[in-house]
Design a protein around this motif. Structure first.
Motif, PDB file in Angstrom:
ATOM      1  N   GLY A 121       9.478   6.487   4.905  1.00 28.82           N
ATOM      2  CA  GLY A 121      10.693   6.878   4.183  1.00 28.82           C
ATOM      3  C   GLY A 121      10.856   8.391   4.104  1.00 28.82           C
ATOM      4  N   ILE A 146       9.329 -12.619  -3.311  1.00 28.29           N
ATOM      5  CA  ILE A 146       8.207 -12.723  -2.376  1.00 28.29           C
ATOM      6  C   ILE A 146       7.714 -14.161  -2.234  1.00 28.29           C
ATOM      7  CG2 ILE A 146       6.376 -12.260  -4.090  1.00 28.29           C
ATOM      8  CD1 ILE A 146       5.011 -10.557  -1.887  1.00 28.29           C
ATOM      9  N   SER A 172       0.824  -1.222   0.000  1.00 30.82           N
ATOM     10  CA  SER A 172       0.000   0.000   0.000  1.00 30.82           C
ATOM     11  C   SER A 172       0.848   1.258   0.000  1.00 30.82           C
ATOM     12  CB  SER A 172      -0.934  -0.001   1.214  1.00 30.82           C
ATOM     13  OG  SER A 172      -0.162   0.161   2.405  1.00 30.82           O
ATOM     14  N   TYR A 186       5.145  -4.399  -3.898  1.00 33.82           N
ATOM     15  CA  TYR A 186       5.610  -4.487  -2.513  1.00 33.82           C
ATOM     16  C   TYR A 186       6.950  -3.794  -2.263  1.00 33.82           C
ATOM     17  CZ  TYR A 186       8.228  -8.630  -4.119  1.00 33.82           C
ATOM     18  OH  TYR A 186       9.067  -9.474  -4.791  1.00 33.82           O
ATOM     19  N   GLU A 232       0.765 -10.213   5.736  1.00 33.27           N
ATOM     20  CA  GLU A 232       2.010 -10.316   4.979  1.00 33.27           C
ATOM     21  C   GLU A 232       1.882 -11.393   3.906  1.00 33.27           C
ATOM     22  OE1 GLU A 232       5.667 -10.430   7.223  1.00 33.27           O
ATOM     23  OE2 GLU A 232       6.776 -11.199   5.494  1.00 33.27           O
ATOM     24  N   VAL A 233       1.918 -10.955   2.655  1.00 28.26           N
ATOM     25  CA  VAL A 233       1.834 -11.911   1.551  1.00 28.26           C
ATOM     26  C   VAL A 233       3.156 -12.673   1.474  1.00 28.26           C
ATOM     27  CG1 VAL A 233       1.558 -12.164  -0.955  1.00 28.26           C
ATOM     28  CG2 VAL A 233       0.121 -10.538   0.327  1.00 28.26           C
ATOM     29  N   ALA A 276      10.772  -2.166  -2.097  1.00 23.66           N
ATOM     30  CA  ALA A 276      12.146  -2.663  -1.937  1.00 23.66           C
ATOM     31  C   ALA A 276      12.487  -2.589  -0.459  1.00 23.66           C
ATOM     32  CB  ALA A 276      13.104  -1.808  -2.764  1.00 23.66           C
ATOM     33  N   TYR A 327      18.439   0.732  -1.981  1.00 27.52           N
ATOM     34  CA  TYR A 327      17.483  -0.237  -1.474  1.00 27.52           C
ATOM     35  C   TYR A 327      17.474  -1.435  -2.422  1.00 27.52           C
ATOM     36  CZ  TYR A 327      15.533   3.083   1.947  1.00 27.52           C
ATOM     37  OH  TYR A 327      15.351   3.919   3.009  1.00 27.52           O
ATOM     38  N   ASP A 330      19.012  13.204   3.090  1.00 33.14           N
ATOM     39  CA  ASP A 330      17.968  13.192   4.137  1.00 33.14           C
ATOM     40  C   ASP A 330      18.597  12.849   5.486  1.00 33.14           C
ATOM     41  OD1 ASP A 330      15.811  13.731   2.497  1.00 33.14           O
ATOM     42  OD2 ASP A 330      14.936  11.722   2.575  1.00 33.14           O
ATOM     43  N   PRO A 372       2.941   4.140  -2.592  1.00 34.39           N
ATOM     44  CA  PRO A 372       2.462   4.877  -3.758  1.00 34.39           C
ATOM     45  C   PRO A 372       2.112   3.954  -4.926  1.00 34.39           C
ATOM     46  CG  PRO A 372       4.358   5.987  -2.817  1.00 34.39           C
ATOM     47  CD  PRO A 372       4.194   4.714  -2.052  1.00 34.39           C
ATOM     48  N   TYR A 396      -3.604  -5.505  -0.052  1.00 31.90           N
ATOM     49  CA  TYR A 396      -3.032  -6.210   1.106  1.00 31.90           C
ATOM     50  C   TYR A 396      -1.714  -5.544   1.506  1.00 31.90           C
ATOM     51  CZ  TYR A 396      -6.521  -9.750   0.305  1.00 31.90           C
ATOM     52  OH  TYR A 396      -7.733 -10.402   0.152  1.00 31.90           O
TER      53      TYR A 396
HETATM   54  P1  FAD Z   1       6.913   1.417  -1.009  1.00 33.11           P
HETATM   55  O1  FAD Z   1       6.565   2.823  -0.737  1.00 33.11           O
HETATM   56  O2  FAD Z   1       8.072   0.843  -0.293  1.00 33.11           O
HETATM   57  O3  FAD Z   1       5.613   0.527  -0.691  1.00 33.11           O
HETATM   58  C1  FAD Z   1       5.659  -0.883  -0.625  1.00 33.11           C
HETATM   59  C2  FAD Z   1       4.650  -1.376   0.397  1.00 33.11           C
HETATM   60  O4  FAD Z   1       4.553  -2.802   0.321  1.00 33.11           O
HETATM   61  C3  FAD Z   1       5.030  -1.066   1.841  1.00 33.11           C
HETATM   62  O5  FAD Z   1       3.945  -0.492   2.517  1.00 33.11           O
HETATM   63  C4  FAD Z   1       5.394  -2.429   2.426  1.00 33.11           C
HETATM   64  O6  FAD Z   1       5.140  -2.523   3.816  1.00 33.11           O
HETATM   65  C5  FAD Z   1       4.492  -3.333   1.621  1.00 33.11           C
HETATM   66  N1  FAD Z   1       4.954  -4.734   1.591  1.00 33.11           N
HETATM   67  C6  FAD Z   1       6.223  -5.185   1.454  1.00 33.11           C
HETATM   68  N2  FAD Z   1       6.265  -6.523   1.461  1.00 33.11           N
HETATM   69  C7  FAD Z   1       4.992  -6.948   1.602  1.00 33.11           C
HETATM   70  C8  FAD Z   1       4.391  -8.239   1.695  1.00 33.11           C
HETATM   71  N3  FAD Z   1       5.118  -9.354   1.635  1.00 33.11           N
HETATM   72  N4  FAD Z   1       3.044  -8.315   1.858  1.00 33.11           N
HETATM   73  C9  FAD Z   1       2.288  -7.182   1.929  1.00 33.11           C
HETATM   74  N5  FAD Z   1       2.809  -5.937   1.849  1.00 33.11           N
HETATM   75  C10 FAD Z   1       4.143  -5.815   1.683  1.00 33.11           C
HETATM   76  N6  FAD Z   1       9.921  10.433  -3.179  1.00 33.11           N
HETATM   77  C11 FAD Z   1       9.482  11.715  -3.293  1.00 33.11           C
HETATM   78  O7  FAD Z   1       8.786  12.011  -4.271  1.00 33.11           O
HETATM   79  N7  FAD Z   1       9.802  12.668  -2.350  1.00 33.11           N
HETATM   80  C12 FAD Z   1      10.550  12.375  -1.250  1.00 33.11           C
HETATM   81  O8  FAD Z   1      10.822  13.253  -0.410  1.00 33.11           O
HETATM   82  C13 FAD Z   1      11.019  11.037  -1.095  1.00 33.11           C
HETATM   83  N8  FAD Z   1      11.763  10.692  -0.014  1.00 33.11           N
HETATM   84  C14 FAD Z   1      12.197   9.406   0.106  1.00 33.11           C
HETATM   85  C15 FAD Z   1      12.970   9.064   1.221  1.00 33.11           C
HETATM   86  C16 FAD Z   1      13.444   7.780   1.372  1.00 33.11           C
HETATM   87  C17 FAD Z   1      14.283   7.428   2.568  1.00 33.11           C
HETATM   88  C18 FAD Z   1      13.151   6.800   0.388  1.00 33.11           C
HETATM   89  C19 FAD Z   1      13.667   5.405   0.527  1.00 33.11           C
HETATM   90  C20 FAD Z   1      12.381   7.134  -0.725  1.00 33.11           C
HETATM   91  C21 FAD Z   1      11.900   8.436  -0.880  1.00 33.11           C
HETATM   92  N9  FAD Z   1      11.131   8.802  -1.993  1.00 33.11           N
HETATM   93  C22 FAD Z   1      10.681  10.083  -2.103  1.00 33.11           C
HETATM   94  C23 FAD Z   1      10.789   7.820  -3.057  1.00 33.11           C
HETATM   95  C24 FAD Z   1       9.392   7.184  -2.842  1.00 33.11           C
HETATM   96  O9  FAD Z   1       9.273   6.832  -1.495  1.00 33.11           O
HETATM   97  C25 FAD Z   1       9.220   5.969  -3.776  1.00 33.11           C
HETATM   98  O10 FAD Z   1       9.226   6.420  -5.116  1.00 33.11           O
HETATM   99  C26 FAD Z   1       7.922   5.191  -3.542  1.00 33.11           C
HETATM  100  O11 FAD Z   1       7.640   5.040  -2.178  1.00 33.11           O
HETATM  101  C27 FAD Z   1       7.966   3.797  -4.177  1.00 33.11           C
HETATM  102  O12 FAD Z   1       6.690   3.236  -4.034  1.00 33.11           O
HETATM  103  P2  FAD Z   1       6.388   1.678  -3.887  1.00 33.11           P
HETATM  104  O13 FAD Z   1       4.934   1.600  -3.633  1.00 33.11           O
HETATM  105  O14 FAD Z   1       6.984   0.948  -5.021  1.00 33.11           O
HETATM  106  O15 FAD Z   1       7.207   1.195  -2.570  1.00 33.11           O
END
Ligand code: FAD
Length: 459
Positions: free
Chosen positions: A49, A335, A14, A101, A80-81, A103, A330, A158, A16, A36
């Motif tokens: 993050g 999975i 859940s 999910y 947790e999947v 990194a 990262y 950061d 972005p 999920y």
């Molecule tokens: P994530 O945001 O990591 O979401 C993945 C989700 O999956 C998590 O909630 C996790 O708990 C869940 N998950 C993992 N494994 C499982 C499982 N087995 N079962 C169920 N759920 C699971 N971008 C900006 O635009 N501005 C910023 O200021 C910025 N700051 C950042 C700071 C940091 C430290 C980091 C690391 C990144 C930052 N980013 C920022 C980038 C941004 O966070 C990413 O582009 C974005 O979050 C990626 O989205 P995602 O959904 O792929 O991953």
């Protein structure tokens, strides 16, 4: 009946990627989307993050909340999947499954001394100050005067900024109380950000750099030698990189005006960029119970453009410090054995979000593209995955006939003793956090203990 024609789709994660994919899928007038999430709370790296002093970045939560409020969307947190339910079970229950999910791992340095106390990943440090449950035991030792961050990207900046910001400036943010207490006692005065390559290869962006240069009570340390000859090469550099390099050049080479000179002279803390240095070893303190420094190999650049590589010159240099934070990226984890995984690139192999050779399985976000890119990039790529899935649905490429969706999964979870957290449950936790912050003028006081969260929900 309409029941039979309802496309049942689920999204794993859940952050972005999960929410933007769901948003796009819900454009289909009948589709039902279940999200999920393994944490009891939503939003991934937006909550765990993004830096606490960048609250404006978190406004995307409003859009995600709207998506969650759609009657055809449901959030199932605390699931947790791969552990509580498998991907094959999800594929059986749904017409299509999207893996978003993220990194969850960090790239290891793979150098001696990495395991010493006083060395940790930037990922764990970020999780600690942002309230990620698994990192609450970290308690970094900030009693040293110098910290070294290995890496020169936005996450490295950061971390440097949080280490150096006067604590009173963090008091009105949603940083955890425990982290704030540790930062108040911090003796860290200098933070070095080390990169294998040069000023033209830094991975951070101009907004984050500018913020760092202007950080109250802090002055930048840049060695003019690193910037010699760079002015002449600026014309070959693409535009965003050019503006970034100009800012670095000005900061390194130009004499500051009287006001800025006075500000820098009175600064009690400093940060600097160390270029052309590749970490070889974390040096132990004499008692072996901590880090005393980092041994760096001096490098020079070979090749041009994207192919520029750092090669060692043979010279070595020791940089003393008591804290080492590795911020070299990262990494996604596999999975489930049934899902193909490219462990070299750390992504699920896919073509525009369609998982290679597995019809009905899709991916989006960092697990699709690799762990780079801001939220806006993640949005674009998640909409694209959503589009591919809806195209396949329209073309009849997904299983026909009804699927049970969440009903089947809830039965499985309940037989396994897993109690999911719904979006309205999250809204109760959200209200609790906001209420706890109110007394102290903070936007919220984050709950960091999953047991306490479940207890508050009466689970
Ligand atoms: P994530 O945001 O990591 O979401 C993945 C989700 O999956 C998590 O909630 C996790 O708990 C869940 N998950 C993992 N494994 C499982 C499982 N087995 N079962 C169920 N759920 C699971 N971008 C900006 O635009 N501005 C910023 O200021 C910025 N700051 C950042 C700071 C940091 C430290 C980091 C690391 C990144 C930052 N980013 C920022 C980038 C941004 O966070 C990413 O582009 C974005 O979050 C990626 O989205 P995602 O959904 O792929 O991953």
């Amino acid at each position: 009946s309409t029941q039979e024609t309802t496309p049942q789709i689920c999204v794993v994660g859940s952050g972005p990627a999960g929410f933007y994919t769901a948003q796009h899928l819900l454009k289909h007038p009948q589709a039902h989307v279940d999200i999920y999430e393994k944490q009891p709370v939503p939003f991934g790296l937006v909550r765990f993050g993004v830096a606490p002093d960048h609250p404006e970045v978190k406004n995307v939560i409003n859009t995600f909340t709207q998506t969650a409020h759609c009657g055809r969307c449901a959030f199932w947190g605390n699931v947790e999947v791969g552990r509580d339910v498998t991907v094959p079970e999800l594929r059986e229950a749904y017409h299509a499954v999207v893996l978003s999910y993220g990194a969850e791992d960090h790239r290891a340095l793979e150098i001696p001394g990495e395991e010493l106390p006083g060395v940790c990943s930037a990922r764990a440090f970020v999780g600690w100050y942002n309230g990620l449950p698994e990192n609450q035991e970290l308690k970094p030792d900030l009693s040293c005067d110098t910290a070294v961050i290995l890496g020169q990207g936005n996450v490295a900046l950061d971390v440097a900024r949080i280490l150096l910001t006067p604590p009173e400036h963090l008091e009105k943010t949603d940083i955890t109380k425990a982290a704030l207490d540790v930062l108040r006692q911090s003796r860290v005065k200098t933070v070095w950000l080390v990169g294998r390559r040069g000023p033209l290869q830094v991975a951070f962006t101009i907004k984050e750099l500018r913020e760092m240069i202007q950080l109250p009570g802090t002055r930048p340390i840049l060695d003019p030698v690193d910037f010699l000859g760079l002015q002449d090469r600026l014309k070959e550099v693409p535009r965003p990189r050019k503006r970034l390099t100009e800012l670095l050049l000005r900061t390194a080479m130009e004499k500051p005006g009287p006001e800025e000179a006075a500000r820098r002279a009175s600064a009690s803390r400093a940060w600097g960029l160390r270029f052309f240095r590749s970490p070889q070893q974390v040096l132990p303190s004499p008692d072996g119970r901590g880090a005393a420094g980092v041994r760096l190999a001096v490098t020079r650049l070979e090749g041009v453009g994207e192919a520029t590589r750092a090669v060692p010159t043979g010279a070595m240099e020791d940089l003393p410090c008591g804290l080492v934070l590795s911020s070299i990226g990262y990494k996604s984890r596999p999975i489930d054995p049934s899902v193909p995984f490219d462990s070299k690139l750390g992504v699920i192999p896919n073509v525009e979000g369609r998982v290679t050779d597995v019809p009905g399985l899709y991916c989006s976000g960092w697990v699709k593209r690799g762990p780079t890119g801001v939220i806006a990039t993640t949005m674009t790529d998640s909409f694209l995955t959503g589009q591919m899935l809806l195209q396949d649905l329209k073309a009849g490429l997904l299983p026909s006939g009804p699927r049970p969706g969440s009903a089947a999964i809830q039965a499985l979870l309940s037989s396994r003793g897993v109690q999911p957290v719904s979006f309205s449950d999250w809204e109760k936790l959200d209200a609790e956090e906001v209420a706890r912050g109110q007394g102290t003028g903070r936007p919220r006081e984050k709950l960091v203990d999953p047991q306490e969260m479940l207890h508050l929900l009466g689970h």
